[in-house]
Structure formats: structure tokens, C-alpha cells
Design a protein around this motif. Structure first.
Motif, PDB file in Angstrom:
ATOM      1  N   GLU A  43       6.455  18.615  76.916  1.00 25.25           N
ATOM      2  CA  GLU A  43       6.907  19.784  76.737  1.00 25.25           C
ATOM      3  C   GLU A  43       6.216  20.598  75.602  1.00 25.25           C
ATOM      4  N   ASN A  44       6.107  22.052  75.672  1.00 25.84           N
ATOM      5  CA  ASN A  44       5.454  22.958  74.727  1.00 25.84           C
ATOM      6  C   ASN A  44       3.929  22.390  74.916  1.00 25.84           C
ATOM      7  N   ASN A  45       3.425  22.490  75.995  1.00 22.37           N
ATOM      8  CA  ASN A  45       1.951  21.978  75.938  1.00 22.37           C
ATOM      9  C   ASN A  45       0.873  23.105  76.013  1.00 22.37           C
ATOM     10  N   ASP A  64       4.360  18.264  72.754  1.00 27.02           N
ATOM     11  CA  ASP A  64       5.366  17.715  71.824  1.00 27.02           C
ATOM     12  C   ASP A  64       5.075  16.098  71.445  1.00 27.02           C
TER      13      ASP A  64
END
Lengths: 60, 189
Positions: B82-84, B147
Motif C-alpha cells: 500500500e502507498n507504493n 508501507d
């Protein structure tokens, strides 16, 4: 210096740059810091070394 | 029979060429594949390449002179993605020229992706005719972080073909080498 240090510096620098580009173009070495910075420095050292040594030409 | 003076000159020339030869034989630096556990591969013209293609002797070969070549790629990360965000660049001396960036909130936490990339698209990045695109071997450096972790790596890419720039660099090296030998000419005092 007995030879031509300015010529040695400039031609050594350009020789190193052309050599780095040629090695990259022919797939021998990529343009890393070692080749793009290192080879021109070695070229300058060789050019200045040759100018100091002045192995060619008459001694008189 | 050579005179002693001429023999001395020949010996010096051999010494100078010997020093040059030892410089030319500097080994290429050792490269590292991909750190952080990420995996990926690309298929170009039926050949599969991966993180092991990280040396000059074993590069990813891109046949730039062929038309319509497509690279089929896939990649996976071993951590929460996530949030890469990530980037890919070409190493040029001490600098890295950025050629691609990506980033996604990826709330579904998808840990893999795949796609295709046309080599024609790559050629269009250069504002010069195909024959003037610099060939040779390039080091690509990239990173992907999210993350859950981070991966970094390098691979070696070879743009295959016979460009005209290569010949120009050899001519330039030869001319400047001869000029450099001229620096060793003793000045008249």
C-alpha cells in the motif's frame, strides 16, 4: 616540465572522455562514475606524466 | 641495425603503450541484482530476462533496430504494497537520469503487476533519428518502496545495433591519443 603540459592536460581529458564513450558504445563498460570520471582523470594524469617525462624528441 | 638512440625511443614508446594498456584493462565494477526480495522478469523476443541480468557480460538485450518489438514484463513484491512509489533511471557517471516514476495508494494491497511495453515507445523518447540513438550498454538503477518495505536494484541493458556514434567515439579516442603522445615531445630550449 620538459614537454607540453597544457596539451597533455586537454588531450588526456578528451582521450579519457572518448575512451569512456567508446567502451560504453561497444558494450564493454557502462557510463558509471568509474568510467566517466575515472578515465578522464587517468587521461589527464597520463598526459601530464608524458609532458613531465617528455620521452620523445631530441634532447638537445 | 637500430641506433641506441632509436632503440631508447622505441623502448619509451613501448613503456607508454604498456601503461595505456594496463589502464584499458581496468575491470568493470561488480554489479548487484535486486535487494529487498522483489522479483520480476521481462520477455523480449522470446528470451526471458530477470534480476540476474546485471552484468556487462549478461545484459538485457534490446534489439533497437527491429520494428514492432514488445517487452512483456511482470513484477512482484514480498511485502505490504500500500502507498507504493518507485522510480527507474539510467546511470550516467555520478548521476542517474530518471526515465520512469510510479506511485499508487493501492488500498487493495495488490502485490504484483504485469504489462507490456513497446520498444517503439522507447525510441520515440529520443528526439533524433533511429540511427543516432546511442547504442551500447547502460546500467539501469531503480527502487520501489511501500508501507511494508523497500527494494532497490540494478540491471544492465544493451541497446543492440550498429549506430554511427560508436565509430565517432573510436575516431575521437584515436585522434586524442595521438595528440596526447604529442605532449611528450621535448620542447626546444
Amino acid at each position: 616540465m620538459k614537454g607540453r603540459p597544457v596539451l597533455g592536460f586537454i588531450s588526456g581529458l578528451l582521450f579519457g572522455l572518448f575512451l569512456a564513450l567508446a567502451l560504453q558504445q561497444f558494450g564493454i563498460m557502462p557510463l558509471t562514475t568509474l568510467s566517466l570520471i575515472g578515465l578522464p582523470i587517468v587521461g589527464i594524469a597520463l598526459g601530464l606524466g608524458l609532458a613531465a617525462w617528455a620521452p620523445f624528441g631530441n634532447k638537445t | 641495425m637500430k641506433s641506441p638512440k632509436r632503440r631508447r625511443r622505441s623502448t619509451r614508446l613501448v613503456l607508454v603503450l604498456g601503461v595505456m594498456a594496463s589502464v584499458l584493462m581496468l575491470p568493470a565494477t561488480a554489479m548487484a541484482g535486486i535487494d529487498g526480495g522483489c522479483t520480476g522478469s521481462v520477455v523480449i523476443e522470446g528470451t526471458t530476462y530477470g534480476p540476474n541480468n546485471d552484468t556487462v557480460g549478461n545484459p538485457i538485450v534490446v534489439p533497437i533496430e527491429k520494428d514492432g518489438v514488445v517487452a512483456i514484463w511482470e513484477g512482484k513484491v514480498p511485502f505490504d504494497n500500500e502507498n507504493n512509489q518507485g522510480e527507474l533511471g539510467i546511470v550516467v557517471g555520478p548521476f542517474t537520469i530518471n526515465i520512469a516514476t510510479w506511485g499508487d495508494a493501492n488500498t487493495a494491497n495488490k502485490q504484483g503487476n504485469s504489462g507490456s511495453y513497446s520498444i517503439e515507445e522507447f525510441k520515440d523518447l529520443f528526439p533524433v533519428p533511429e540511427s543516432l540513438i546511442p547504442r551500447g550498454v547502460y546500467q539501469l538503477s531503480g527502487e520501489h518502496s511501500a508501507d511494508g518495505g523497500r527494494c532497490t536494484g540494478t540491471v544492465m541493458v544493451k541497446l543492440e545495433g550498429s549506430g554511427s556514434i560508436g565509430i565517432a567515439t573510436v575516431v575521437g579516442a584515436a585522434i586524442t591519443f595521438v595528440t596526447m603522445l604529442g605532449a611528450g615531445l621535448r620542447r626546444k630550449s
